[in-house]
Design a protein around this motif. Structure first.
Motif, PDB file in Angstrom:
ATOM      1  N   HIS A  28      20.990  -6.911 -30.843  1.00 36.37           N
ATOM      2  CA  HIS A  28      20.705  -5.806 -29.924  1.00 36.37           C
ATOM      3  C   HIS A  28      21.959  -4.937 -29.734  1.00 36.37           C
ATOM      4  O   HIS A  28      21.895  -3.706 -29.807  1.00 36.37           O
ATOM      5  N   VAL A  29      23.085  -5.586 -29.518  1.00 35.68           N
ATOM      6  CA  VAL A  29      24.346  -4.861 -29.322  1.00 35.68           C
ATOM      7  C   VAL A  29      24.734  -4.124 -30.601  1.00 35.68           C
ATOM      8  O   VAL A  29      25.161  -2.965 -30.562  1.00 35.68           O
ATOM      9  N   ALA A  30      24.557  -4.780 -31.749  1.00 32.54           N
ATOM     10  CA  ALA A  30      24.922  -4.153 -33.029  1.00 32.54           C
ATOM     11  C   ALA A  30      24.084  -2.900 -33.298  1.00 32.54           C
ATOM     12  O   ALA A  30      24.601  -1.914 -33.841  1.00 32.54           O
ATOM     13  N   LEU A  31      22.820  -2.914 -32.914  1.00 30.91           N
ATOM     14  CA  LEU A  31      21.952  -1.749 -33.137  1.00 30.91           C
ATOM     15  C   LEU A  31      22.192  -0.637 -32.118  1.00 30.91           C
ATOM     16  O   LEU A  31      21.821   0.514 -32.356  1.00 30.91           O
ATOM     17  N   GLY A  32      22.786  -0.991 -30.987  1.00 24.99           N
ATOM     18  CA  GLY A  32      23.108   0.009 -29.975  1.00 24.99           C
ATOM     19  C   GLY A  32      21.876   0.737 -29.475  1.00 24.99           C
ATOM     20  O   GLY A  32      20.862   0.132 -29.153  1.00 24.99           O
ATOM     21  N   ALA A  33      21.935   2.062 -29.456  1.00 27.01           N
ATOM     22  CA  ALA A  33      20.832   2.879 -28.931  1.00 27.01           C
ATOM     23  C   ALA A  33      19.573   2.755 -29.781  1.00 27.01           C
ATOM     24  O   ALA A  33      18.470   3.019 -29.306  1.00 27.01           O
ATOM     25  N   ALA A  34      19.700   2.307 -31.022  1.00 28.43           N
ATOM     26  CA  ALA A  34      18.539   2.170 -31.916  1.00 28.43           C
ATOM     27  C   ALA A  34      17.802   0.840 -31.711  1.00 28.43           C
ATOM     28  O   ALA A  34      16.769   0.615 -32.334  1.00 28.43           O
ATOM     29  N   LYS A  38      15.601  -1.855 -26.177  1.00 29.79           N
ATOM     30  CA  LYS A  38      15.837  -0.870 -25.108  1.00 29.79           C
ATOM     31  C   LYS A  38      14.520  -0.463 -24.440  1.00 29.79           C
ATOM     32  O   LYS A  38      14.511   0.050 -23.339  1.00 29.79           O
ATOM     33  N   LEU A  39      13.397  -0.687 -25.128  1.00 26.88           N
ATOM     34  CA  LEU A  39      12.092  -0.316 -24.599  1.00 26.88           C
ATOM     35  C   LEU A  39      11.572  -1.292 -23.542  1.00 26.88           C
ATOM     36  O   LEU A  39      10.617  -0.987 -22.838  1.00 26.88           O
ATOM     37  N   LEU A  40      12.195  -2.456 -23.449  1.00 24.89           N
ATOM     38  CA  LEU A  40      11.730  -3.444 -22.475  1.00 24.89           C
ATOM     39  C   LEU A  40      11.840  -2.899 -21.060  1.00 24.89           C
ATOM     40  O   LEU A  40      12.850  -2.302 -20.691  1.00 24.89           O
ATOM     41  N   GLN A  41      10.793  -3.110 -20.276  1.00 24.84           N
ATOM     42  CA  GLN A  41      10.759  -2.621 -18.904  1.00 24.84           C
ATOM     43  C   GLN A  41      11.406  -3.596 -17.916  1.00 24.84           C
ATOM     44  O   GLN A  41      12.099  -3.191 -17.005  1.00 24.84           O
ATOM     45  N   ASP A  42      11.135  -4.890 -18.105  1.00 27.09           N
ATOM     46  CA  ASP A  42      11.551  -5.878 -17.104  1.00 27.09           C
ATOM     47  C   ASP A  42      12.798  -6.669 -17.486  1.00 27.09           C
ATOM     48  O   ASP A  42      13.204  -7.572 -16.752  1.00 27.09           O
ATOM     49  N   VAL A  43      13.375  -6.403 -18.637  1.00 23.20           N
ATOM     50  CA  VAL A  43      14.570  -7.122 -19.082  1.00 23.20           C
ATOM     51  C   VAL A  43      15.629  -6.100 -19.462  1.00 23.20           C
ATOM     52  O   VAL A  43      15.384  -5.215 -20.280  1.00 23.20           O
ATOM     53  N   ASP A  44      16.786  -6.241 -18.863  1.00 21.36           N
ATOM     54  CA  ASP A  44      17.913  -5.374 -19.201  1.00 21.36           C
ATOM     55  C   ASP A  44      18.961  -6.246 -19.888  1.00 21.36           C
ATOM     56  O   ASP A  44      19.694  -6.993 -19.243  1.00 21.36           O
ATOM     57  N   TRP A  45      18.999  -6.165 -21.214  1.00 18.91           N
ATOM     58  CA  TRP A  45      19.929  -7.001 -21.963  1.00 18.91           C
ATOM     59  C   TRP A  45      21.386  -6.687 -21.634  1.00 18.91           C
ATOM     60  O   TRP A  45      22.258  -7.531 -21.841  1.00 18.91           O
ATOM     61  N   ALA A  46      21.658  -5.534 -21.084  1.00 25.33           N
ATOM     62  CA  ALA A  46      23.023  -5.212 -20.659  1.00 25.33           C
ATOM     63  C   ALA A  46      23.444  -6.109 -19.495  1.00 25.33           C
ATOM     64  O   ALA A  46      24.621  -6.393 -19.303  1.00 25.33           O
ATOM     65  N   VAL A  47      22.452  -6.560 -18.724  1.00 26.10           N
ATOM     66  CA  VAL A  47      22.721  -7.469 -17.599  1.00 26.10           C
ATOM     67  C   VAL A  47      22.574  -8.921 -18.037  1.00 26.10           C
ATOM     68  O   VAL A  47      23.411  -9.773 -17.723  1.00 26.10           O
ATOM     69  N   THR A  48      21.515  -9.219 -18.774  1.00 24.81           N
ATOM     70  CA  THR A  48      21.208 -10.599 -19.164  1.00 24.81           C
ATOM     71  C   THR A  48      22.131 -11.109 -20.268  1.00 24.81           C
ATOM     72  O   THR A  48      22.577 -12.252 -20.226  1.00 24.81           O
ATOM     73  N   GLY A  49      22.419 -10.282 -21.233  1.00 25.57           N
ATOM     74  CA  GLY A  49      23.217 -10.690 -22.390  1.00 25.57           C
ATOM     75  C   GLY A  49      24.560 -11.312 -22.063  1.00 25.57           C
ATOM     76  O   GLY A  49      24.904 -12.370 -22.612  1.00 25.57           O
TER      77      GLY A  49
END
Length: 123
Positions: A28-34, A38-49
């Motif tokens: 997810h981090v390697a793909l960045g904005a792509a 990023k489409l997930l509504q209830d999970v923010d990988w920036a917080v969870t990761g």
């Protein structure tokens, strides 16, 4: 030939799930904005990761201490027969010493049950 939707079985093993989460997060981090995540509504990988690595560290510590715990229990168990023997003999001597007043054993931290034993049931 018809294609199946495919079946994904998530492991019940926490370590395997943590390792998988790390791979998913790293991708997810390697793909960045792509990243499609990023489409997930209830999970923010920036917080969870960022919580994955500390969770792996906690898991590793728990596993280490589990091994340590077993080592200390084994060491304890080697000492128990001698201690139990000394305790049983000491209680027997104290019981004989205070034969007329077994409640005095409570002064030594020994609980004394002086209720009459129940009569065996006849079949």
């Amino acid at each position: 030939m018809p294609r199946t939707k495919g079946r994904v079985v998530l492991s019940k093993n926490p370590k395997e799930n943590l390792d998988l989460a790390k791979v998913v997060y790293d991708k997810h981090v390697a793909l960045g904005a792509a990243s499609p995540l990023k489409l997930l509504q209830d999970v923010d990988w920036a917080v969870t990761g960022p919580k994955i690595t500390p969770a792996i560290t906690d898991h590793t510590s728990a596993e280490f201490h589990k091994g340590e715990m077993e080592k200390y229990y084994a060491a304890r168990d080697l000492k128990m027969p001698e201690i139990t023997k000394g305790l049983k003999q000491s209680i027997a001597l104290l019981k004989a010493t205070f034969g007329d007043n077994p409640k005095k054993l409570s002064d030594w931290g020994i609980s004394v049950d002086d209720t009459p034993a129940p009569k065996p049931k006849k079949l």
